[in-house]
Scaffold this motif. Structure first.
Motif, PDB file in Angstrom:
ATOM      1  N   ASN A 252      -8.293 -34.543 -45.875  1.00 55.05           N
ATOM      2  CA  ASN A 252      -9.409 -34.888 -45.005  1.00 55.05           C
ATOM      3  C   ASN A 252      -9.410 -33.945 -43.812  1.00 55.05           C
ATOM      4  O   ASN A 252      -8.660 -34.134 -42.848  1.00 55.05           O
ATOM      5  CB  ASN A 252      -9.301 -36.340 -44.541  1.00 55.05           C
ATOM      6  N   GLN A 253     -10.236 -32.902 -43.887  1.00 57.24           N
ATOM      7  CA  GLN A 253     -10.287 -31.894 -42.833  1.00 57.24           C
ATOM      8  C   GLN A 253     -10.681 -32.493 -41.484  1.00 57.24           C
ATOM      9  O   GLN A 253     -10.280 -31.991 -40.444  1.00 57.24           O
ATOM     10  CB  GLN A 253     -11.277 -30.798 -43.228  1.00 57.24           C
ATOM     11  N   LEU A 254     -11.479 -33.552 -41.492  1.00 56.07           N
ATOM     12  CA  LEU A 254     -11.934 -34.133 -40.234  1.00 56.07           C
ATOM     13  C   LEU A 254     -10.784 -34.738 -39.439  1.00 56.07           C
ATOM     14  O   LEU A 254     -10.907 -34.968 -38.237  1.00 56.07           O
ATOM     15  CB  LEU A 254     -13.020 -35.185 -40.493  1.00 56.07           C
ATOM     16  N   ASN A 255      -9.654 -34.989 -40.105  1.00 59.70           N
ATOM     17  CA  ASN A 255      -8.468 -35.494 -39.405  1.00 59.70           C
ATOM     18  C   ASN A 255      -7.563 -34.363 -38.930  1.00 59.70           C
ATOM     19  O   ASN A 255      -6.521 -34.617 -38.326  1.00 59.70           O
ATOM     20  CB  ASN A 255      -7.668 -36.432 -40.319  1.00 59.70           C
ATOM     21  N   MET A 256      -7.960 -33.115 -39.226  1.00 60.65           N
ATOM     22  CA  MET A 256      -7.122 -31.961 -38.896  1.00 60.65           C
ATOM     23  C   MET A 256      -7.776 -31.025 -37.883  1.00 60.65           C
ATOM     24  O   MET A 256      -7.263 -29.952 -37.599  1.00 60.65           O
ATOM     25  CB  MET A 256      -6.809 -31.173 -40.176  1.00 60.65           C
ATOM     26  N   LEU A 257      -8.928 -31.417 -37.338  1.00 59.67           N
ATOM     27  CA  LEU A 257      -9.647 -30.538 -36.417  1.00 59.67           C
ATOM     28  C   LEU A 257      -8.835 -30.284 -35.161  1.00 59.67           C
ATOM     29  O   LEU A 257      -8.212 -31.187 -34.605  1.00 59.67           O
ATOM     30  CB  LEU A 257     -10.992 -31.169 -36.041  1.00 59.67           C
ATOM     31  N   SER A 258      -8.875 -29.028 -34.697  1.00 62.10           N
ATOM     32  CA  SER A 258      -8.111 -28.659 -33.499  1.00 62.10           C
ATOM     33  C   SER A 258      -8.840 -27.570 -32.725  1.00 62.10           C
ATOM     34  O   SER A 258      -9.262 -26.572 -33.307  1.00 62.10           O
ATOM     35  CB  SER A 258      -6.727 -28.152 -33.904  1.00 62.10           C
ATOM     36  N   MET A 259      -8.988 -27.782 -31.406  1.00 60.67           N
ATOM     37  CA  MET A 259      -9.640 -26.783 -30.549  1.00 60.67           C
ATOM     38  C   MET A 259      -8.583 -25.826 -29.994  1.00 60.67           C
ATOM     39  O   MET A 259      -8.236 -25.862 -28.821  1.00 60.67           O
ATOM     40  CB  MET A 259     -10.395 -27.486 -29.406  1.00 60.67           C
ATOM     41  N   GLY A 260      -8.056 -24.971 -30.857  1.00 62.39           N
ATOM     42  CA  GLY A 260      -7.004 -24.051 -30.448  1.00 62.39           C
ATOM     43  C   GLY A 260      -7.551 -22.757 -29.893  1.00 62.39           C
ATOM     44  O   GLY A 260      -7.184 -21.670 -30.349  1.00 62.39           O
ATOM     45  N   TRP A 261      -8.418 -22.841 -28.897  1.00 62.06           N
ATOM     46  CA  TRP A 261      -9.086 -21.668 -28.361  1.00 62.06           C
ATOM     47  C   TRP A 261      -8.870 -21.552 -26.867  1.00 62.06           C
ATOM     48  O   TRP A 261      -8.254 -22.406 -26.230  1.00 62.06           O
ATOM     49  CB  TRP A 261     -10.589 -21.736 -28.685  1.00 62.06           C
ATOM     50  N   LEU A 262      -9.416 -20.490 -26.292  1.00 59.70           N
ATOM     51  CA  LEU A 262      -9.319 -20.289 -24.855  1.00 59.70           C
ATOM     52  C   LEU A 262     -10.232 -21.274 -24.134  1.00 59.70           C
ATOM     53  O   LEU A 262     -11.111 -21.895 -24.741  1.00 59.70           O
ATOM     54  CB  LEU A 262      -9.700 -18.850 -24.513  1.00 59.70           C
ATOM     55  N   ASP A 263     -10.034 -21.399 -22.838  1.00 62.66           N
ATOM     56  CA  ASP A 263     -10.843 -22.356 -22.072  1.00 62.66           C
ATOM     57  C   ASP A 263     -12.311 -21.952 -22.011  1.00 62.66           C
ATOM     58  O   ASP A 263     -13.190 -22.806 -21.877  1.00 62.66           O
ATOM     59  CB  ASP A 263     -10.300 -22.491 -20.638  1.00 62.66           C
ATOM     60  N   TYR A 264     -12.560 -20.642 -22.108  1.00 63.48           N
ATOM     61  CA  TYR A 264     -13.937 -20.152 -22.029  1.00 63.48           C
ATOM     62  C   TYR A 264     -14.088 -18.947 -22.940  1.00 63.48           C
ATOM     63  O   TYR A 264     -13.293 -18.006 -22.890  1.00 63.48           O
ATOM     64  CB  TYR A 264     -14.282 -19.763 -20.588  1.00 63.48           C
ATOM     65  N   GLU A 265     -15.094 -18.973 -23.803  1.00 59.96           N
ATOM     66  CA  GLU A 265     -15.413 -17.859 -24.679  1.00 59.96           C
ATOM     67  C   GLU A 265     -16.928 -17.729 -24.766  1.00 59.96           C
ATOM     68  O   GLU A 265     -17.622 -18.710 -25.028  1.00 59.96           O
ATOM     69  CB  GLU A 265     -14.844 -18.092 -26.092  1.00 59.96           C
ATOM     70  N   CYS A 266     -17.447 -16.525 -24.559  1.00 59.64           N
ATOM     71  CA  CYS A 266     -18.890 -16.303 -24.617  1.00 59.64           C
ATOM     72  C   CYS A 266     -19.184 -15.126 -25.549  1.00 59.64           C
ATOM     73  O   CYS A 266     -18.672 -14.025 -25.348  1.00 59.64           O
ATOM     74  CB  CYS A 266     -19.454 -16.020 -23.229  1.00 59.64           C
ATOM     75  N   TYR A 267     -20.004 -15.383 -26.561  1.00 58.04           N
ATOM     76  CA  TYR A 267     -20.336 -14.404 -27.580  1.00 58.04           C
ATOM     77  C   TYR A 267     -21.819 -14.052 -27.495  1.00 58.04           C
ATOM     78  O   TYR A 267     -22.660 -14.923 -27.262  1.00 58.04           O
ATOM     79  CB  TYR A 267     -20.067 -14.958 -28.980  1.00 58.04           C
ATOM     80  N   THR A 268     -22.140 -12.781 -27.738  1.00 57.49           N
ATOM     81  CA  THR A 268     -23.529 -12.356 -27.838  1.00 57.49           C
ATOM     82  C   THR A 268     -23.754 -11.776 -29.228  1.00 57.49           C
ATOM     83  O   THR A 268     -22.913 -11.020 -29.745  1.00 57.49           O
ATOM     84  CB  THR A 268     -23.879 -11.302 -26.778  1.00 57.49           C
ATOM     85  N   TYR A 269     -24.896 -12.134 -29.831  1.00 53.21           N
ATOM     86  CA  TYR A 269     -25.245 -11.676 -31.174  1.00 53.21           C
ATOM     87  C   TYR A 269     -26.602 -10.993 -31.149  1.00 53.21           C
ATOM     88  O   TYR A 269     -27.538 -11.471 -30.499  1.00 53.21           O
ATOM     89  CB  TYR A 269     -25.314 -12.863 -32.148  1.00 53.21           C
ATOM     90  N   ASN A 270     -26.717  -9.887 -31.868  1.00 55.05           N
ATOM     91  CA  ASN A 270     -28.028  -9.285 -32.125  1.00 55.05           C
ATOM     92  C   ASN A 270     -28.661 -10.009 -33.305  1.00 55.05           C
ATOM     93  O   ASN A 270     -27.993 -10.299 -34.298  1.00 55.05           O
ATOM     94  CB  ASN A 270     -27.887  -7.798 -32.450  1.00 55.05           C
ATOM     95  N   ILE A 271     -29.962 -10.286 -33.199  1.00 55.67           N
ATOM     96  CA  ILE A 271     -30.689 -10.931 -34.283  1.00 55.67           C
ATOM     97  C   ILE A 271     -31.479  -9.864 -35.031  1.00 55.67           C
ATOM     98  O   ILE A 271     -32.296  -9.156 -34.439  1.00 55.67           O
ATOM     99  CB  ILE A 271     -31.654 -12.000 -33.754  1.00 55.67           C
ATOM    100  N   TYR A 272     -31.233  -9.747 -36.323  1.00 55.48           N
ATOM    101  CA  TYR A 272     -31.903  -8.743 -37.158  1.00 55.48           C
ATOM    102  C   TYR A 272     -32.860  -9.422 -38.130  1.00 55.48           C
ATOM    103  O   TYR A 272     -32.550 -10.471 -38.692  1.00 55.48           O
ATOM    104  CB  TYR A 272     -30.888  -7.959 -37.982  1.00 55.48           C
ATOM    105  N   HIS A 273     -34.001  -8.780 -38.333  1.00 49.43           N
ATOM    106  CA  HIS A 273     -34.894  -9.153 -39.429  1.00 49.43           C
ATOM    107  C   HIS A 273     -34.839  -8.029 -40.453  1.00 49.43           C
ATOM    108  O   HIS A 273     -34.987  -6.853 -40.114  1.00 49.43           O
ATOM    109  CB  HIS A 273     -36.327  -9.343 -38.957  1.00 49.43           C
ATOM    110  N   THR A 274     -34.574  -8.363 -41.713  1.00 50.90           N
ATOM    111  CA  THR A 274     -34.439  -7.347 -42.748  1.00 50.90           C
ATOM    112  C   THR A 274     -35.519  -7.488 -43.804  1.00 50.90           C
ATOM    113  O   THR A 274     -35.887  -8.600 -44.204  1.00 50.90           O
ATOM    114  CB  THR A 274     -33.064  -7.449 -43.434  1.00 50.90           C
ATOM    115  N   GLU A 275     -36.043  -6.347 -44.222  1.00 52.63           N
ATOM    116  CA  GLU A 275     -36.995  -6.268 -45.331  1.00 52.63           C
ATOM    117  C   GLU A 275     -36.610  -5.076 -46.173  1.00 52.63           C
ATOM    118  O   GLU A 275     -36.747  -3.939 -45.730  1.00 52.63           O
ATOM    119  CB  GLU A 275     -38.433  -6.127 -44.816  1.00 52.63           C
ATOM    120  N   GLY A 276     -36.119  -5.347 -47.381  1.00 55.83           N
ATOM    121  CA  GLY A 276     -35.642  -4.252 -48.216  1.00 55.83           C
ATOM    122  C   GLY A 276     -34.471  -3.559 -47.548  1.00 55.83           C
ATOM    123  O   GLY A 276     -33.489  -4.191 -47.166  1.00 55.83           O
TER     124      GLY A 276
END
Length: 279
Positions: A27-51
Motif C-alpha cells: 500500500n503505497q499510500l502508507n509509505m508516502l514521505s516528503m523527503g525534500w528541501l523546505d523550499y523548491e521552485c521549478y520553472t517549465y517551458n510549455i511546448y506545442h508540437t505538430e509533427g
C-alpha cells in the motif's frame, strides 16, 4: 487551451490500460514521505508540437514549500501542522489564448490529506474564466466547494473521506516509492468543476527514459509514471510525468526525484530552471 490549463488538474492523453503495471501488494499510500528541501521552485517551458515542429507557448512554475503553522488560502486562514503548500502558476504567451493565466494552491498534511485548495483561471476568452475553492476542514463527512464563473457563484458539498486533491497529485506520486516491485497507486480525487470523486490508477511505464530538458541542456534518466483517471461513467484519461532517477544539485543542495517533463497530447512541460532560494 482547456487541455493546457487542465493538465495540471488531471487531464489527458488517451492510453490503454495495458501500459499500467498490475496492482502492487504494497500500500503505497502508507509509505508516502516528503523527503525534500523546505523550499523548491521549478520553472517549465510549455511546448506545442505538430509533427516535427515544436513551439514554446508559455511557462509554468511549480513551487513546493514546507509549512508548519498558519497558512492563508483564498482569504481564509488554516492551521497546517507539519505539512506543505504547492503553488502552480501558468502563463500562456503565444497562440490563440495568449495572455491567459492560471494559478492554484493546495495545502496538505504529512500524509497528504488535503486541507484546502484554490484555483483561478483568467482566460483571454472571458467565458472560460473561473475560480474554485475547496475547504476540507468542514466537520462531518463532507467538504465545501465554491465555484465561480460568468454565470455567478455556486457553493456545494462533496465527499471528502479518502480523497486527495488534484493540485498535489504530482507531488504525491513523487512521495511514493518507485523501486517497489509492481509499483502502483490507486486513489480518489475530486473532479475540477463538480468535485465528484474520480478514481485514479497510477503505474510505471518505464524506469530508464532518456529525457532532454531545457535545464542547462541536460539529459536525465527518468522513471515515467502514468496516471489514469476514470469517471463514474467509465470514461478515462491519462497523463504522464517523468521523474529523475538521480538527484540534481541546486544551490549546493541535492534535490531528489524532480519532475523533468510532463506530456499531454501535443503539449510538453519541460524543466528549464530550479531554485531552492526564496525570492
Amino acid at each position: 487551451m482547456k487541455k493546457i490549463i487542465l493538465v495540471i488538474m488531471i487531464i489527458a492523453i488517451t492510453m490503454t490500460a495495458s501500459v499500467l503495471v498490475a496492482c502492487s501488494q504494497v500500500n503505497q499510500l502508507n509509505m508516502l514521505s516528503m523527503g525534500w528541501l523546505d523550499y523548491e521552485c521549478y520553472t517549465y517551458n510549455i511546448y506545442h508540437t505538430e509533427g516535427n515542429n515544436s513551439t514554446i507557448i508559455g511557462t509554468m512554475t511549480y513551487t513546493y514549500n514546507r509549512v508548519d503553522g498558519e497558512v492563508e488560502v483564498n482569504g481564509k486562514k488554516f492551521n497546517q501542522s507539519h505539512g506543505a503548500m504547492i503553488e502552480t502558476k501558468l502563463t500562456i504567451s503565444g497562440g490563440e489564448y495568449s495572455g491567459s493565466t492560471m494559478e492554484s494552491v493546495v495545502i496538505f498534511g504529512s500524509t497528504f490529506v488535503p486541507t484546502a485548495s484554490y484555483k483561478k483561471f483568467v482566460c483571454s476568452d472571458s467565458s472560460l474564466s473561473y475560480t474554485s475553492f475547496a475547504d476540507y476542514t468542514k466537520s462531518g463527512k463532507n467538504g465545501s466547494f465554491t465555484y465561480s464563473d460568468e454565470n455567478g457563484e455556486k457553493t456545494s458539498e462533496f465527499k471528502k473521506s479518502g480523497a486527495y486533491d488534484n493540485e498535489c497529485l504530482y507531488t504525491l506520486i513523487r512521495a511514493s516509492v518507485f523501486e517497489t516491485n509492481n509499483y502502483s497507486l490507486s486513489m480518489r480525487v475530486p473532479d475540477n468543476s463538480t468535485y465528484e470523486l474520480r478514481t485514479v490508477t497510477i503505474g510505471k511505464m518505464a524506469v530508464d527514459s532518456k529525457i532532454k530538458a531545457d535545464y542547462h541542456d541536460t539529459e536525465f534518466t527518468c522513471t515515467a509514471i502514468a496516471a489514469r483517471v476514470t469517471s463514474k461513467k467509465g470514461s478515462s484519461t491519462t497523463h504522464t510525468a517523468y521523474y529523475s532517477n538521480e538527484p540534481i544539485k541546486v544551490d549546493g543542495k541535492d534535490i531528489v526525484k524532480p519532475i523533468v517533463q510532463i506530456i499531454e497530447g501535443n503539449y510538453k512541460f519541460v524543466l528549464s530552471s530550479v531554485t531552492t532560494i526564496k525570492a
